[in-house]
Design a protein around this motif. Structure first.
Motif, mmCIF file in Angstrom:
data_model
loop_
_atom_site.group_PDB
_atom_site.id
_atom_site.type_symbol
_atom_site.label_atom_id
_atom_site.label_comp_id
_atom_site.label_asym_id
_atom_site.label_seq_id
_atom_site.Cartn_x
_atom_site.Cartn_y
_atom_site.Cartn_z
ATOM 1 N N ALA A 170 0.901 -1.300 0.051
ATOM 2 C CA ALA A 170 0.086 0.116 0.124
ATOM 3 C C ALA A 170 1.159 1.395 0.052
ATOM 4 O O ALA A 170 1.915 1.315 0.442
ATOM 5 N N PHE A 225 0.734 5.554 0.737
ATOM 6 C CA PHE A 225 0.165 6.457 1.735
ATOM 7 C C PHE A 225 0.863 7.840 1.056
ATOM 8 O O PHE A 225 1.756 7.878 1.150
ATOM 9 N N SER A 271 4.304 10.031 9.150
ATOM 10 C CA SER A 271 3.929 8.957 9.427
ATOM 11 C C SER A 271 3.394 8.120 8.196
ATOM 12 O O SER A 271 3.287 6.908 7.980
ATOM 13 N N ALA A 272 2.737 8.678 7.306
ATOM 14 C CA ALA A 272 2.385 8.280 5.927
ATOM 15 C C ALA A 272 3.555 7.620 5.068
ATOM 16 O O ALA A 272 3.266 6.599 4.937
ATOM 17 N N VAL A 287 6.141 6.583 6.477
ATOM 18 C CA VAL A 287 6.634 5.337 7.421
ATOM 19 C C VAL A 287 5.593 3.975 6.944
ATOM 20 O O VAL A 287 5.919 3.109 6.844
ATOM 21 N N ALA A 288 4.449 4.687 6.865
ATOM 22 C CA ALA A 288 3.366 3.429 6.685
ATOM 23 C C ALA A 288 3.643 2.783 5.248
ATOM 24 O O ALA A 288 3.419 1.625 5.075
ATOM 25 N N GLN A 329 6.544 0.571 5.644
ATOM 26 C CA GLN A 329 6.382 -0.552 6.222
ATOM 27 C C GLN A 329 5.745 -1.503 5.472
ATOM 28 O O GLN A 329 5.969 -2.898 5.314
#
Lengths: 233, 119
Positions: free
Chosen positions: A81, A83, A178-179, A181-182, A185
Motif C-alpha cells: 500500500a 500512502f 507517518s504516511a 513510514v506506513a 512498512q
C-alpha cells in the motif's frame, strides 16, 4: 543447473540488499518520527505549564471536529500500500504557509480594533495601504468556510502560547512522516514476501528429490511462520 | 470516500491524541463517532480492542496510530491484522519509549532471519 543456481542466488542477493536498505530507511524515518513526537510533547508540556493544567486537555476539544488531513491510500500490484498525506486546502492555511504571523491576526476582537483604525485614517497617504489589506482579508471567500475547517488551536483559546503552535507544527510534520513510514512498512513486508518466495525457489532447486516426486525444501512458508509467531504470542 | 481520501485514526494517551488532533487528524462523523480514543487509567483493554477493531472495520481509515504500550495490551489483535490498509503504526508514548523489538512489522521482518529459516 549451475547457471540457474547462480541466477537464483543473484536475485536472492539483490532482493536481500534491497530489503536491508528498506529496513535502514525505515529505521531512519522512525527515529525522525520519534524525535518529532517528543518535540511535540515537550511543547505541549510547556504550553500546559504556561496556560494551566486543565487548559490543555481533552476537555478543550471542539464539539465539531473536521479533519484537515487526508491520506490517499492505494494498493499497488504487488500488494503493498502507498500512502500520501494531504492537507485540506484552505486559504487560511495558505496564509499561514506564506507568513506564520497571519494566523494570529484572525479573530473578532482584532477585526473591531482595525475598524476603529480605518475610520480614524483621514490622511490620504496612509489610506492605500491599510484599507486594501483589510478589505482583502475580510472579503476573502475562504473565510466563509472557516467554520468548517476551524484550526484546532482555537479550542485552546484565541491567544495561545507560542509553544502550542510549535507543538502543532511538530505534529503536522509527524503526520506527513507517518504516511511515509506506513508506506515503507508496506514495502518492507512486500519485499519480505518476495525474499521468502525466492528463498523457497532456491531451496526447491537444491533440495534432494524423494521417490514420490516431492521435494524436501526444509523452508517454512510465510503462513507457517505467521502461525508460529501467533502461537508464541 | 475514494475522492476525499482516508483518515488517520489515533489510539493513545492524552498528550498523543491532543498533539495529533492539533495537527488536524481528528474527525467526529455524522454519528458523532470519533476517529480517536484517549486511553486513560480507567480505560479497559476490551474497550481498546473494540475500538481498534472498529477502526479496522471502517473503510474511511487509512492509517491507525497507536501508542506502543497500548499495542502491547492488544498484541494478538494487531498481529492478526494482515491487510495493508489500514496500516498500523506503533508510536512511542511519554512514559514508554519506542522499542523496535516489540514492533509487529519489525518482528515479522526479523522472523526472516531466524536460524530455522536457513536450515
Amino acid at each position: 543447473m549451475g547457471v540457474q543456481m547462480n541466477e537464483a542466488s543473484q536475485r536472492l542477493d539483490e532482493c536481500l540488499l534491497r530489503f536491508m536498505d528498506q529496513l535502514e530507511l525505515l529505521e531512519e524515518k522512525r527515529e525522525r518520527l520519534n524525535s518529532l513526537i517528543e518535540q511535540g510533547w515537550f511543547s505541549i508540556s510547556k504550553a500546559r505549564y504556561s496556560m494551566g493544567n486543565k487548559q490543555v486537555s481533552t476537555l478543550q476539544y471542539g464539539s465539531e471536529i473536521e479533519p484537515q488531513v487526508h491520506v490517499n491510500a492505494r494498493v499497488l500490484e504487488n500488494g503493498e500500500a502507498e500512502f500520501d498525506a494531504q492537507r485540506v486546502e484552505c486559504l487560511r492555511w495558505k496564509y499561514s504557509e506564506k507568513d506564520p504571523m497571519q494566523v494570529e491576526d484572525i479573530g473578532p476582537k482584532e477585526e473591531g480594533v482595525r475598524r476603529r483604525g480605518v475610520t480614524k485614517q483621514e490622511d490620504p497617504k496612509d489610506q492605500p495601504v491599510a484599507p486594501q489589506t483589510y478589505v482583502s482579508k475580510e472579503t476573502s471567500p475562504p473565510n466563509q468556510g472557516l467554520s468548517h475547517h476551524q484550526d484546532p488551536l482555537r479550542w485552546f483559546g484565541i491567544l495561545v502560547p507560542q509553544s502550542l503552535k510549535q507543538a502543532q507544527a511538530s505534529f503536522k510534520k509527524v503526520i506527513e512522516l507517518s504516511a511515509e513510514v506506513a508506506t515503507l512498512q508496506g514495502t518492507v513486508l512486500a519485499t519480505r514476501k518476495e525474499l521468502q518466495a525466492l528463498m523457497g525457489n532456491k531451496q526447491e532447486e537444491t533440495a534432494p528429490r524423494h521417490t514420490d516426486g516431492k521435494t524436501d525444501t526444509g523452508c517454512k512458508t510465510i503462513r507457517q511462520m505467521d502461525e508460529e509467531r501467533a502461537s508464541d504470542s | 470516500m475514494a475522492g476525499r481520501g482516508k483518515l488517520i485514526a489515533v489510539i493513545g494517551d492524552e498528550d498523543t491524541c491532543t498533539g495529533f488532533l492539533l495537527g488536524g487528524v481528528g474527525e467526529l462523523n455524522k454519528n458523532r463517532k470519533p476517529n480517536f480514543l484517549v486511553v486513560e487509567k480507567d480505560t479497559s483493554i476490551t474497550e481498546i480492542e473494540e475500538t481498534f477493531k472498529s477502526f479496522l472495520a471502517r473503510d474511511d481509515i487509512g492509517i491507525i496510530l497507536i501508542n506502543q504500550f497500548i499495542a502491547e495490551m492488544i498484541r494478538h489483535a494487531i498481529d492478526a491484522h494482515m491487510q495493508s490498509i489500514p496500516a498500523v503504526l506503533e508510536i512511542p508514548s511519554k512514559e514508554h519509549p519506542y522499542d523496535a523489538s516489540k514492533d509487529s512489522i519489525l518482528r515479522r521482518a526479523k522472523g526472516m532471519f531466524s536460524a530455522e529459516d536457513f536450515r
